[in-house]
Design a protein around this motif. Structure first.
Motif, short mmCIF file in Angstrom:
data_model
loop_
_atom_site.label_atom_id
_atom_site.label_comp_id
_atom_site.label_asym_id
_atom_site.label_seq_id
_atom_site.Cartn_x
_atom_site.Cartn_y
_atom_site.Cartn_z
N PRO A 170 3.33 12.93 -12.89
CA PRO A 170 3.49 14.33 -13.27
C PRO A 170 2.25 15.18 -13.02
N GLU A 171 1.07 14.57 -13.24
CA GLU A 171 -0.16 15.32 -13.02
C GLU A 171 -0.33 15.68 -11.54
N SER A 172 -0.07 14.72 -10.66
CA SER A 172 -0.26 14.99 -9.23
C SER A 172 0.79 15.98 -8.72
N LYS A 173 2.01 15.89 -9.25
CA LYS A 173 3.04 16.85 -8.86
C LYS A 173 2.66 18.27 -9.30
N ALA A 174 2.16 18.39 -10.53
CA ALA A 174 1.75 19.69 -11.04
C ALA A 174 0.58 20.25 -10.22
N TYR A 175 -0.35 19.38 -9.87
CA TYR A 175 -1.50 19.81 -9.07
C TYR A 175 -1.05 20.33 -7.71
N GLN A 176 -0.17 19.57 -7.04
CA GLN A 176 0.31 19.98 -5.72
C GLN A 176 1.07 21.30 -5.79
N LYS A 177 1.89 21.45 -6.83
CA LYS A 177 2.66 22.67 -6.98
C LYS A 177 1.74 23.87 -7.19
N ALA A 178 0.73 23.70 -8.03
CA ALA A 178 -0.23 24.79 -8.28
C ALA A 178 -1.03 25.10 -7.02
N ARG A 179 -1.39 24.07 -6.27
CA ARG A 179 -2.18 24.26 -5.05
C ARG A 179 -1.39 25.05 -4.00
N GLY A 230 0.81 -1.21 0.00
CA GLY A 230 0.00 0.00 0.00
C GLY A 230 0.85 1.26 0.00
N LYS A 231 1.96 1.24 0.76
CA LYS A 231 2.86 2.39 0.79
C LYS A 231 3.49 2.62 -0.58
N ALA A 232 3.89 1.54 -1.23
CA ALA A 232 4.49 1.65 -2.57
C ALA A 232 3.48 2.21 -3.56
N TYR A 233 2.23 1.74 -3.48
CA TYR A 233 1.18 2.23 -4.37
C TYR A 233 0.95 3.72 -4.15
N GLU A 234 0.85 4.13 -2.88
CA GLU A 234 0.58 5.53 -2.56
C GLU A 234 1.73 6.42 -3.04
N LYS A 235 2.96 5.96 -2.86
CA LYS A 235 4.12 6.73 -3.28
C LYS A 235 4.12 6.89 -4.80
N ALA A 236 3.82 5.80 -5.52
CA ALA A 236 3.79 5.85 -6.98
C ALA A 236 2.67 6.78 -7.46
N ARG A 237 1.55 6.73 -6.75
CA ARG A 237 0.41 7.58 -7.15
C ARG A 237 0.74 9.06 -6.96
N LYS A 238 1.49 9.38 -5.91
CA LYS A 238 1.81 10.78 -5.63
C LYS A 238 2.89 11.32 -6.54
N GLN A 239 3.63 10.44 -7.22
CA GLN A 239 4.74 10.89 -8.04
C GLN A 239 4.43 11.01 -9.52
#
Length: 148
Positions: free
Chosen positions: A45-54, A34-43
């Motif tokens: 490009p779309e999620s990184k861009a969203y977090q940066k914009a937020r 589960g930790k590996a899945y969550e880490k992959a999901r957070k990394q």
């Protein structure tokens, strides 16, 4: 969230299913898989861009700034800085920085400035002492009413 199953035909069943799902996810994300899945999901490009914009929004910045002023946040930050690992990291960074040519040039200039200020202060003190001595000698050479 996942699709709600068809057997959840009442609001109570839907809420029960959601609670069960939340509990499952809470346990699942603590497992290595589960930790590996969550880490992959957070990394992604779309999620990184969203977090940066937020993080650039005024609301987010205001909320973070307000939180950082609270006693709890200040205590946590202080505790984070006081750990042996953090102190060692700061010490290593300082040591590395003090070896850079920029710092060495700054330090040399700073020491020279301090020497100049010290010598200027010494010269000023010597001038004051000389003027006081000159005053004392002139007072001695002038006839006073008692010396007449």
């Amino acid at each position: 969230m996942s699709q709600i199953p068809k057997y959840c035909d009442t609001p109570e069943k839907v809420e029960a299913w959601k609670a069960k799902r939340r509990a499952y996810k809470k346990v699942y994300y603590q497992t290595p898989k589960g930790k590996a899945y969550e880490k992959a999901r957070k990394q992604t490009p779309e999620s990184k861009a969203y977090q940066k914009a937020r993080k650039q929004t005024p609301e987010y910045k205001a909320r973070i700034k307000a939180y950082q002023q609270t006693p709890k946040a200040k205590a946590l930050a202080k505790a984070r800085r006081q750990t042996p690992k953090a102190k060692a990291r700061v010490k290593a960074a300082d040591k590395a920085y003090h070896q850079t040519p920029e710092y060495k040039a700054y330090d040399k200039d700073r020491k020279q400035t301090l020497r100049n200020e010290q010598s200027t202060a010494d010269a000023f003190r010597m001038m004051q002492a000389a003027s006081e001595l000159a005053k004392a000698l002139s007072n001695l050479s002038e006839p006073t009413p008692q010396n007449k």
